[in-house]
Design an enzyme around this catalytic site. Structure first.
Site, mmCIF file in Angstrom:
data_model
loop_
_atom_site.group_PDB
_atom_site.id
_atom_site.type_symbol
_atom_site.label_atom_id
_atom_site.label_comp_id
_atom_site.label_asym_id
_atom_site.label_seq_id
_atom_site.Cartn_x
_atom_site.Cartn_y
_atom_site.Cartn_z
ATOM 1 N N GLU A 1 0.840 -1.206 0.000
ATOM 2 C CA GLU A 1 0.000 0.000 0.000
ATOM 3 C C GLU A 1 0.872 1.252 0.000
ATOM 4 O O GLU A 1 1.809 1.375 0.792
ATOM 5 C CB GLU A 1 -0.904 -0.017 1.236
ATOM 6 C CG GLU A 1 -1.785 1.202 1.378
ATOM 7 C CD GLU A 1 -2.531 1.217 2.704
ATOM 8 O OE1 GLU A 1 -3.514 1.953 2.818
ATOM 9 O OE2 GLU A 1 -2.120 0.479 3.634
ATOM 10 N N LYS B 1 -9.387 2.642 -3.171
ATOM 11 C CA LYS B 1 -9.960 2.098 -1.943
ATOM 12 C C LYS B 1 -11.360 2.648 -1.696
ATOM 13 O O LYS B 1 -11.583 3.861 -1.705
ATOM 14 C CB LYS B 1 -9.038 2.421 -0.764
ATOM 15 C CG LYS B 1 -9.384 1.734 0.537
ATOM 16 C CD LYS B 1 -8.307 2.030 1.581
ATOM 17 C CE LYS B 1 -8.572 1.305 2.884
ATOM 18 N NZ LYS B 1 -7.528 1.605 3.901
ATOM 19 N N CYS C 1 -5.444 -2.570 2.268
ATOM 20 C CA CYS C 1 -5.318 -2.551 3.723
ATOM 21 C C CYS C 1 -6.517 -3.234 4.378
ATOM 22 O O CYS C 1 -6.809 -4.379 4.082
ATOM 23 C CB CYS C 1 -5.114 -1.123 4.224
ATOM 24 S SG CYS C 1 -4.372 -1.054 5.876
#
Length: 562
Positions: free
Chosen positions: A301, A378, A430
């Site tokens: 990430e 995300k 994540c």
């Protein structure tokens, strides 16, 4: 003298209740990965709620609310201690949040005990299962602390999640606490009633005692029946898990390499960014030296902090442009498909740039020069640390939450599925792989593998990273697809479609792993993938329905008996 005895008895009772709260919090903490046991003592998860049920029985309604607040602060303060490494305010917010949430939970459990006196334990059991589902929903929702995740190493048992999901598994894991509580309390109650039968026969209340004795026996029999049903379900789950684990893997495989660069999330500036990219390239070259046929290389990430596309197309900083050019040249000379975490910026007309936490997919000769990678941004942002919807209303709090960062992220909109070299994959970023809904939607869209890009290095905590890993295991099991996790500091690993950790790199060091993952059939979807968290929804709905009906019945009975 009598008052002193009563005071002593009340004080003793208070200490017992406080002791039960502490034991409950410790069971919750130790059953999950923690500072003493990195993988957690999963078997304790079967008894997490036993002291709570007993505490609720001994407490008044007002006391239950207070003890719930204390439990919330203690349990989640110990469990999520690592939040203080990001900002002490983060830990404070979580503790306050669960102070409120658990005080409400304990209040509901006490109401269930009051409105359903004989078999309230069953209603309490359903309420607990429903609560653990509800707490994962909405902006504040987090999956950390769900009881079933404590079983992440019990591979034969957790295969049942491909059918009933993690919240269905909760029914199996939480039930022993409720059963043990019911069995002990009802056995003691029956024994006391038997002791008073002889005395009752000599008085006018013998009929009442006999009635109570009969109710106690019936209630205990119901406990036995529920226990037998649990044994059948538990045994069936193990048999199912055994059959799944014995299935042969698909013949077709691809080779992947996951890079762990162990970078600090707190260091910024072009010198630090250049150092990180150079380090990532070096680790990648070392991996390719060991294996020349790697199909996919995954970086963590935000492994590349400067926006690759923005700095190439619009950037005015020469050093950033040169860094991006160096990176793109490396990618274009490489035969592997690269999945790279990037702080992606989008130029907006008449407005500030929008910032996304994204995964970019590059393949040499196709989308590197100019950079036109596949992009996933995300969708599920971490509350308070990546997203704060009230930044204008609570501007001072917003500034504190930024913790030195210039911005928070914008929310992505599409559950992107990439298709490279015969593999359809998605890239949950994540803590997105801690949510079954996110990963399930990706599989429904066609994904047959997860490449998770994470950075938990800020926590400076192995338990934090193991708690995250425990939840990631369930996403593979629920959807029966493999996962590859590339993290900044751990746990970088390959997870089979059965939830087995095939390979893993040690935490908090520069490392990489190389391995094969199967290409799963596009025609197969698990029952869970097709239906979703119906178990969690059913638990929450059933708990609310029964609680409302029982409350109404009690109110009506009281009104009619006046």
């Amino acid at each position: 003298m009598k008052n002193k005895k009563n005071d002593s008895k009340n004080l003793k009772g208070l200490f017992q209740k406080i002791f039960l709260v502490i034991i409950s919090a410790l069971l919750f903490w130790l059953s999950n990965p923690n500072v003493f046991f990195e993988n957690g003592l999963g078997w304790l998860g079967w008894f997490n709620y036993f002291p709570i049920f007993y505490l609720i029985k001994k407490s008044r309604l007002s006391e239950s609310t207070i003890f719930g607040a204390i439990f919330g602060v203690l349990a989640y303060g110990l469990y999520g201690y690592w939040l203080k490494a990001f900002h002490p305010l983060g830990l404070i917010i979580v503790c306050i949040g669960y102070l409120v949430i658990c005080s409400l939970l304990f209040t509901v459990l006490k109401i269930a005990d009051l409105v359903c006196k004989k078999n309230g334990w069953l209603l309490q059991f359903i309420c607990v299962c429903g609560y653990e589902y509800i707490k994962t929903l909405g902006f504040f929702g987090i999956s950390y602390g769900v009881t079933a995740y404590t079983q992440w190493n019990f591979l034969y048992l957790i295969q049942i999640c491909a059918i009933i999901g993690v919240f269905g598994l909760n029914l199996i894991v939480i039930f022993p606490s409720a059963f043990l509580f019911s069995f002990i309390t009802k056995t003691i109650q029956r024994k006391r009633l038997l002791e008073h039968v002889d005395h009752a026969r000599k008085s006018h209340i013998s009929a009442y005692v006999k009635k109570e004795q009969a109710l106690a026996i019936n209630s205990l029999q119901l406990t036995y029946v529920c226990g037998i049903l649990w044994i059948i379900l538990f045994s069936a789950s193990l048999c199912y898990g055994y059959s799944v684990m014995r299935k042969p893997e698909p013949e077709k495989h691809v080779t992947v390499a996951a890079i762990q660069n162990n970078e600090s999330p707190w260091k910024n500036g072009i010198e630090e960014y250049s150092k990180n990219v150079k380090n990532l390239i070096q680790l990648t070259e070392e991996a390719q030296y060991l294996s020349t046929d790697i199909d996919f290389i995954i970086w963590p990430e935000t492994a590349v902090a400067p926006s690759i596309i923005y700095n190439y197309d619009y950037g005015t900083d020469v050093r950033r442009f040169m860094l991006i050019s160096q990176l793109l040249n490396f990618l274009d000379e490489n035969n592997a498909v690269f999945v790279i975490g990037n702080s992606h910026e989008v130029e907006m007309k008449g407005a500030e740039k929008e910032h996304y936490n994204s995964a970019l997919v590059f393949e040499s000769g196709k989308n590197v020069h100019p950079p036109e990678p596949g992009i996933y941004s995300k969708i599920k942002l971490v509350p308070f640390t990546e997203s704060f919807p009230w930044k204008h209303t609570f501007s001072s709090l917003y500034v504190k939450l930024l913790n030195g960062s210039p911005h928070m992220w914008e929310k992505g909109e599409e559950y992107t599925v990439f298709n490279y070299r015969g593999l359809k994959f998605s890239t949950p970023i994540c803590f997105e792989d801690t949510f079954s809904t996110i990963c399930r939607q990706m599989v429904l869209n066609g994904s047959r593998c997860f490449f998770n890009l994470s950075n938990d290095s800020w926590s400076n905590s192995i338990p934090c990273q193991r708690q995250h890993l425990a939840m990631a295991v369930f996403r593979s099991v629920e959807n029966h697809v493999p996962s590859v996790r590339s993290t900044a500091s751990g746990v970088t690993c390959i997870i089979s479609q059965n939830g087995k950790i095939v390979k893993a790199a040690p935490e908090f060091c520069e490392a990489y792993i190389i391995g094969e993952i199967p290409v799963m059939s596009e025609n197969e979807q698990t029952f869970f993938t097709k239906t979703g968290d119906i178990a969690g929804k059913a638990e929450a709905g059933l708990a609310m329905l029964i609680l409302i009906i029982q409350t109404i019945v009690v109110i009506i009975n009281k009104l009619t008996n006046r």
